[in-house]
Enzyme design. Structure first.
Site, mmCIF file in Angstrom:
data_model
loop_
_atom_site.group_PDB
_atom_site.id
_atom_site.type_symbol
_atom_site.label_atom_id
_atom_site.label_comp_id
_atom_site.label_asym_id
_atom_site.label_seq_id
_atom_site.Cartn_x
_atom_site.Cartn_y
_atom_site.Cartn_z
ATOM 1 N N ASP A 8 0.786 -1.247 0.000
ATOM 2 C CA ASP A 8 0.000 0.000 0.000
ATOM 3 C C ASP A 8 0.818 1.298 0.000
ATOM 4 O O ASP A 8 0.519 2.220 0.781
ATOM 5 C CB ASP A 8 -0.964 0.017 1.208
ATOM 6 C CG ASP A 8 -2.003 -1.101 1.168
ATOM 7 O OD1 ASP A 8 -1.979 -1.911 0.227
ATOM 8 O OD2 ASP A 8 -2.830 -1.162 2.093
ATOM 9 N N ASP A 46 -4.651 -0.819 -1.806
ATOM 10 C CA ASP A 46 -5.939 -0.653 -1.123
ATOM 11 C C ASP A 46 -6.890 -0.024 -2.141
ATOM 12 O O ASP A 46 -6.540 0.991 -2.768
ATOM 13 C CB ASP A 46 -5.697 0.269 0.090
ATOM 14 C CG ASP A 46 -6.609 -0.026 1.269
ATOM 15 O OD1 ASP A 46 -6.924 -1.209 1.518
ATOM 16 O OD2 ASP A 46 -7.009 0.944 1.957
ATOM 17 N N HIS A 48 -10.849 0.716 -2.494
ATOM 18 C CA HIS A 48 -12.205 0.682 -1.941
ATOM 19 C C HIS A 48 -13.227 1.330 -2.875
ATOM 20 O O HIS A 48 -12.956 2.396 -3.451
ATOM 21 C CB HIS A 48 -12.253 1.456 -0.625
ATOM 22 C CG HIS A 48 -11.374 0.906 0.457
ATOM 23 N ND1 HIS A 48 -11.452 -0.398 0.889
ATOM 24 C CD2 HIS A 48 -10.409 1.486 1.225
ATOM 25 C CE1 HIS A 48 -10.575 -0.584 1.872
ATOM 26 N NE2 HIS A 48 -9.913 0.531 2.084
ATOM 27 N N HIS A 52 -17.501 2.587 1.201
ATOM 28 C CA HIS A 52 -17.034 1.326 1.794
ATOM 29 C C HIS A 52 -17.365 1.269 3.289
ATOM 30 O O HIS A 52 -17.329 2.296 3.982
ATOM 31 C CB HIS A 52 -15.511 1.212 1.590
ATOM 32 C CG HIS A 52 -14.969 -0.129 1.951
ATOM 33 N ND1 HIS A 52 -14.312 -0.369 3.135
ATOM 34 C CD2 HIS A 52 -15.008 -1.315 1.298
ATOM 35 C CE1 HIS A 52 -13.955 -1.647 3.180
ATOM 36 N NE2 HIS A 52 -14.357 -2.236 2.072
ATOM 37 N N HIS A 81 -10.764 6.819 1.982
ATOM 38 C CA HIS A 81 -9.405 6.749 1.432
ATOM 39 C C HIS A 81 -9.344 5.707 0.327
ATOM 40 O O HIS A 81 -10.160 4.786 0.279
ATOM 41 C CB HIS A 81 -8.384 6.386 2.536
ATOM 42 C CG HIS A 81 -8.598 5.016 3.095
ATOM 43 N ND1 HIS A 81 -9.540 4.740 4.051
ATOM 44 C CD2 HIS A 81 -8.005 3.823 2.807
ATOM 45 C CE1 HIS A 81 -9.524 3.451 4.335
ATOM 46 N NE2 HIS A 81 -8.615 2.851 3.582
ATOM 47 N N LYS A 106 -7.108 -4.956 -2.870
ATOM 48 C CA LYS A 106 -7.845 -5.466 -1.708
ATOM 49 C C LYS A 106 -8.754 -4.397 -1.149
ATOM 50 O O LYS A 106 -8.528 -3.210 -1.359
ATOM 51 C CB LYS A 106 -6.865 -5.971 -0.648
ATOM 52 C CG LYS A 106 -5.898 -4.910 -0.192
ATOM 53 C CD LYS A 106 -4.865 -5.482 0.755
ATOM 54 C CE LYS A 106 -3.966 -4.386 1.253
ATOM 55 N NZ LYS A 106 -4.688 -3.280 1.919
ATOM 56 N N CYS A 151 -1.901 -2.989 7.610
ATOM 57 C CA CYS A 151 -1.771 -3.904 6.474
ATOM 58 C C CYS A 151 -0.453 -4.670 6.478
ATOM 59 O O CYS A 151 -0.421 -5.845 6.092
ATOM 60 C CB CYS A 151 -2.001 -3.154 5.176
ATOM 61 S SG CYS A 151 -3.743 -2.639 5.040
HETATM 62 C C1 VGL Z 1 -4.580 0.464 5.742
HETATM 63 C C2 VGL Z 1 -6.143 1.345 7.137
HETATM 64 C C3 VGL Z 1 -7.120 1.248 6.176
HETATM 65 C C4 VGL Z 1 -3.155 0.056 5.545
HETATM 66 C C5 VGL Z 1 -5.529 0.339 4.749
HETATM 67 O O1 VGL Z 1 -2.693 0.027 4.375
HETATM 68 O O2 VGL Z 1 -2.469 -0.244 6.549
HETATM 69 N N1 VGL Z 1 -4.890 0.948 6.936
HETATM 70 N N2 VGL Z 1 -6.795 0.741 4.989
HETATM 71 ZN ZN ZN Z 2 -8.298 0.830 3.488
#
Ligand code: VGL
Ligand code: ZN
Length: 203
Positions: A8, A46, A48, A52, A81, A106, A151
């Site tokens: 990410d 990430d 979404h 979401h 986000h 994801k 993550c």
């Molecule tokens: C993440 C919070 C929400 C991450 C992703 O990449 O750690 N954290 N979505």
């Molecule tokens: Zn996320």
């Protein structure tokens, strides 16, 4: 054989982004300096849909960083986000990606969040990454990216459960750190069997 899993490294998790990790972009030159040294490189993204279920904005009366009980357990609620197709969901422009073979997206199912590169947060729905890596003969995984305490942690622990030897590159990760969650994440990862390494130790 070794794979680098870059978790990410997206605009929304870097300074100026919607869910910015402090100094999140500091790790980018470190990742760029090592990504050519692996048998395989995988990135996660990430990704979404708008609205979401992990977004505080869809839960009346809830604010970001509060929690809610979902059918799969406790979920931290986030600012909106990494919305599919938005600039915030793009990989950071300074991340060099020529070595990347596979991008695992994801968090695209509206009702369930997904931190791990291997399983969604129900811990049942697979992404297919285990099969991909095993088919290539990969047995060692090196994790870098964002965020250490979400993550990266979930991915590293699942990597061990899936039978890989797991390393987490301490100078190539940064965390969100809610309520000391970065220190807790290192403890959980190391107790699960992950090894903490520095980028300078990777040959
Ligand atoms: C993440 C919070 C929400 C991450 C992703 O990449 O750690 N954290 N979505
Ligand atoms: Zn996320």
């Amino acid at each position: 054989m070794k794979a680098l899993i870059i978790v990410d490294v997206q605009n929304d998790f870097c300074p100026g982004g919607a869910l910015a990790v402090e100094n999140g972009d500091r790790i980018i030159p470190v990742i760029n300096s090592i990504s050519g040294r692996f048998d395989a490189v995988v990135q996660t993204q990430d990704w979404h849909p708008a609205g979401h279920s992990s977004f505080a904005s869809v839960h009346p009366g809830k604010k970001p960083y509060e929690t809610i009980e979902m059918f799969y357990g406790t979920q931290v609620l986030w600012p909106d986000h990494c919305i599919q197709g938005s600039a915030g969901a793009d990989f950071h422009p300074r991340l060099h990606t020529p070595a990347t073979q596979l991008i695992i997206r994801k968090g695209f199912r509206k009702a369930i969040d997904s931190y791990s590169a291997f399983y969604e947060n129900d811990k049942k729905t697979a992404t297919g990454l285990t099969g991909y890596l095993k088919n290539l003969g990969i047995d060692e995984l090196y994790f870098c990216g964002l965020a250490t305490d979400f993550c990266v942690k979930w991915s590293a622990i699942d990597g061990i459960r899936e039978g890989f030897k797991v390393y987490v590159i301490e100078d190539a990760v940064e965390g969100i750190n809610l309520d000391n969650s970065v220190a807790k994440a290192w403890k959980e990862m190391e107790e699960a069997g992950a090894k903490r390494v520095r980028s300078s130790e990777i040959l």
